[in-house]
Design an enzyme around this catalytic site. Structure first.
Site, PDB file in Angstrom:
ATOM      1  N   THR A   1       0.867  -1.189   0.000  1.00  0.00           N
ATOM      2  CA  THR A   1       0.000   0.000   0.000  1.00  0.00           C
ATOM      3  C   THR A   1       0.895   1.228   0.000  1.00  0.00           C
ATOM      4  O   THR A   1       2.115   1.120   0.127  1.00  0.00           O
ATOM      5  CB  THR A   1      -0.882   0.038   1.265  1.00  0.00           C
ATOM      6  OG1 THR A   1      -0.042   0.256   2.406  1.00  0.00           O
ATOM      7  CG2 THR A   1      -1.677  -1.239   1.464  1.00  0.00           C
ATOM      8  N   ASP A   2       0.310   2.407  -0.120  1.00  0.00           N
ATOM      9  CA  ASP A   2       1.108   3.636  -0.115  1.00  0.00           C
ATOM     10  C   ASP A   2       1.885   3.781   1.192  1.00  0.00           C
ATOM     11  O   ASP A   2       3.033   4.205   1.209  1.00  0.00           O
ATOM     12  CB  ASP A   2       0.201   4.867  -0.311  1.00  0.00           C
ATOM     13  CG  ASP A   2      -0.279   4.953  -1.759  1.00  0.00           C
ATOM     14  OD1 ASP A   2       0.310   4.219  -2.600  1.00  0.00           O
ATOM     15  OD2 ASP A   2      -1.233   5.706  -2.028  1.00  0.00           O
ATOM     16  N   CYS A   3       1.206   3.443   2.302  1.00  0.00           N
ATOM     17  CA  CYS A   3       1.888   3.595   3.584  1.00  0.00           C
ATOM     18  C   CYS A   3       2.763   2.399   3.940  1.00  0.00           C
ATOM     19  O   CYS A   3       3.699   2.511   4.722  1.00  0.00           O
ATOM     20  CB  CYS A   3       0.889   3.883   4.697  1.00  0.00           C
ATOM     21  SG  CYS A   3      -0.596   2.865   4.623  1.00  0.00           S
ATOM     22  N   TYR A   4       2.442   1.224   3.352  1.00  0.00           N
ATOM     23  CA  TYR A   4       3.241  -0.002   3.604  1.00  0.00           C
ATOM     24  C   TYR A   4       3.623  -0.606   2.271  1.00  0.00           C
ATOM     25  O   TYR A   4       2.977  -1.533   1.779  1.00  0.00           O
ATOM     26  CB  TYR A   4       2.434  -1.010   4.410  1.00  0.00           C
ATOM     27  CG  TYR A   4       2.135  -0.586   5.831  1.00  0.00           C
ATOM     28  CD1 TYR A   4       3.150  -0.573   6.785  1.00  0.00           C
ATOM     29  CD2 TYR A   4       0.843  -0.244   6.220  1.00  0.00           C
ATOM     30  CE1 TYR A   4       2.883  -0.199   8.090  1.00  0.00           C
ATOM     31  CE2 TYR A   4       0.565   0.125   7.522  1.00  0.00           C
ATOM     32  CZ  TYR A   4       1.589   0.138   8.458  1.00  0.00           C
ATOM     33  OH  TYR A   4       1.328   0.497   9.743  1.00  0.00           O
TER      34      TYR A   4
END
Lengths: 502, 130
Positions: free
Chosen positions: A128-131
């Protein structure tokens, strides 16, 4: 006379508390009487060490760089539940390895961590964008984890029904190996040392109460799953810090034919504040009764063969109809005793204190069965309704004709009353042709021991019969043992593509 | 005492145990036997003082004889004294002592292997395999 919890707590703090184990208590009460025992004893310690499948641990692995939100996690190839925050997972004790099957599982991961061994973590994510990270592989020690919190949904069964097996073949169950024809009885639980057996009204055991768990100071979370204290089968949810545990009291195990489980050591100190607690902690093995359940019956409500108490079970043999049946345990009384005495030391030294539950457990509650809105398939729905049978007096040649005409491989044999007495297969007939001399009639070559099913039996049970006996068809019989159909391996194909897979 | 007797059956179906009993007069107790078309293995129990004569006679008949001594082994570090092995052993090799500690009387063992298979903690093994 009554004591307050504060008085007991103070005596523990001062190192003056009189602590005894649940094994010592009955004799103390018998000797001193209830009133004096109440004055004399401050705390009774309990203990149990046995297979507790409903166990597991929460882990927090810390964040990697770049970070990953783990969606699927394996520890030494045992999958842990990762439907939690990014680097949290819960490993269940009975989860089996994807590579070593029942020889290694969640219980072994837990034991290996506690033993100080390195465990391989593999995880994957869609990113994901954050992970952004998608995969990770690393070797971890218990000390590398931020948290390793054992949280067992169902431990410390108050008592457990003993097991036997009335069928003619050995069964491999979570109650161990059960010999055919009730050749042995197995049981679990530590009897008079068992925590809830010393407080069946759950007046002293409840949320927030400290306990011994796997060698570490732990805590009772509250009612365990499937708890049924109202029928004498209370359970507890317990938690403890894995980092303080000891492999003496946490052991992975494999029950042959069943799978992986975890042997857990659990003990609870019970403060003695009133006469009721004196009475309940004076319980003896003779007072704790269980049923001997026949595991040969593949249904939820298995019949009870007889009622026995823990003194009878621990004696090593039961007498049934004049015959001696040997009993053996699956949990360790010796280790349960050691837990109660170690816990006694903790309380005496002030390492652990006692308290009252912050939230009581309902001691009247009874567990119910599952509500099944969709019934699984029954034999009636897929069986072959044609009844092609032969009488035992007919010649083998006629049997061969019937098999050919019906395009079948199994022919039930009936007597003059229409009752099933045997079975012949195409194989039996081929054998009779190659090796003549056994006779010319069906009854000369038929197999007399026929495994059967009934119309209302669950297909899963019938399938198990086919597998266990390595056969491919079962005559379906009614109550009078008359054949009403056949269930063959071919009929099982009807389950696929039919309504059962929708 | 227990002897593990193995013999080839290629030369024909010699009734080897029966012949021992007839020739020596020793009453042989067959504890366990596995015999197929090419080979036979039998675990026999005989009185200690007849060991010599039975062994020699078996050797004459072409059998290999091995003395069976405490072949089952208990790993105390793995055993938790649960007792799962006790009631499944028909030879009654296992018992609890007064402290509920598991005791093993290996002399009674006929090496059927059942306890090795079912021990939940893998604490039992054949000595030759440890």
């Amino acid at each position: 006379m009554k004591k307050t919890i504060h008085q007991v707590q103070e005596r523990i703090r001062d190192g003056n508390a009189r602590v005894v184990t649940a094994e010592q208590m009955p004799d103390i009460v018998a000797e001193l009487g209830e009133e004096e025992a109440l004055a004399e004893v401050d705390v009774v310690t309990t203990g149990t060490f046995g297979a507790m499948c409903s166990s597991g641990s929460f882990f927090n692995f810390g964040h990697a760089d770049p970070p990953i939100r783990m969606e699927r996690v394996w520890l030494n190839d045992v999958e842990a539940y990762a439907g939690l925050a990014a680097v949290d997972a819960y490993i269940g004790a009975t989860q089996q390895s994807t590579t070593r099957e029942d020889q290694y599982g969640g219980a072994h991961v837990i034991e290996d961590f506690i033993a100080g061994k390195s465990v391989e973590l593999r995880a994957m994510s869609r990113g994901t964008d954050c992970y952004p990270r998608r995969t990770i592989t690393t070797e971890l020690l218990l000390e590398n984890l931020n948290q390793a919190i054992m949280c067992n949904p169902r431990n410390g069964y108050q008592r457990y029904n003993a097991a036997c097996n009335s069928t003619d073949r050995a069964l491999y169950t979570y109650m161990g190996m059960l010999l055919p024809s009730c050749g042995n009885v197995t049981y679990s639980g530590s009897g008079l040392l068992n925590p809830i057996s010393n407080d069946p009204g759950l007046r002293r055991i409840g949320s927030g109460v400290p306990c011994f768990l796997g060698g570490a100071p732990g805590m009772v979370v509250g009612e365990g799953t499937q708890a049924s204290p109202g029928s004498g089968f209370g359970t507890l949810m317990v938690t403890g810090d894995m980092k303080q545990m000891d492999t003496e009291y946490i052991r992975a195990a494999t029950m042959k034919g069943y799978g992986v489980t975890l042997y857990v050591g659990l003990g609870i100190p019970i403060p003695v504040l009133d006469i009721e607690t004196v009475r309940s902690t004076a319980v003896r093995d003779e007072d704790i009764w269980v049923d001997v359940i026949d595991y040969g019956i593949p249904a939820r409500n298995r019949p009870s063969k007889m009622k026995v108490n823990y003194a009878m079970l621990k004696s090593g043999h039961l007498e049934v109809n004049g015959e001696e049946i040997r009993t053996s345990s699956l949990s360790s009384v010796r280790r349960a005793r050691r837990i109660a005495s170690e816990l006694k030391g903790w309380i005496e030294s002030g390492k652990m204190n006692v308290c009252l539950p912050t939230r009581p457990i309902d001691a009247t509650k009874k567990a119910g069965p599952m509500i099944e809105t969709v019934q699984g398939p029954r034999v009636l729905e897929i069986m072959d309704h044609r009844v092609i049978s032969i009488s035992e007096e007919e010649p083998i040649r006629d049997a061969a004709r019937k098999l050919l005409k019906g395009e079948i491989n199994h022919l039930p044999v009936i007597n003059s009353e229409g009752v099933l007495v045997g079975i012949v297969t195409t194989y039996d007939i081929s054998k009779a042709v190659v090796n003549p001399g056994k006779g010319t009639l069906v009854r000369d070559i038929m197999r007399r021991k026929v495994i059967t099913t009934t119309a209302d039996e669950a297909v899963d049970i019938a399938v198990q019969k086919l597998e266990k006996h390595n056969i491919s068809a079962l005559p379906v019989v009614d109550r009078d043992f008359k054949v009403i159909g056949m269930l063959t391996a071919m009929d099982l194909g009807k389950l696929f593509g039919g309504r059962w897979l929708k | 005492m227990k002897l593990l007797v193995t013999y080839s059956r290629r030369e024909g179906k010699k009734p080897i145990i029966a012949q021992i009993v007839r020739d020596t007069g020793v009453l042989v107790n067959v504890e366990r036997a596995l015999i197929d078309s090419s080979e036979g293995e039998a675990l026999i129990d005989i009185p200690d003082d007849s060991c010599r004569i039975v062994r020699d006679k078996l050797a004459d008949l072409g059998a290999t004889v091995r003395l069976l001594e405490e072949e089952i082994s208990l790993d105390e570090s793995e055993c938790v004294d649960c007792g799962a092995c006790i009631s499944i052993c028909l030879q009654e090799v296992f018992t609890f002592d007064t402290e509920s500690k598991l005791r093993m009387d290996a002399e009674k063992c006929v090496l059927c292997g059942r306890c090795i298979e079912i021990c939940p903690h893998k604490a039992l093994s054949r000595k030759s395999e440890t």
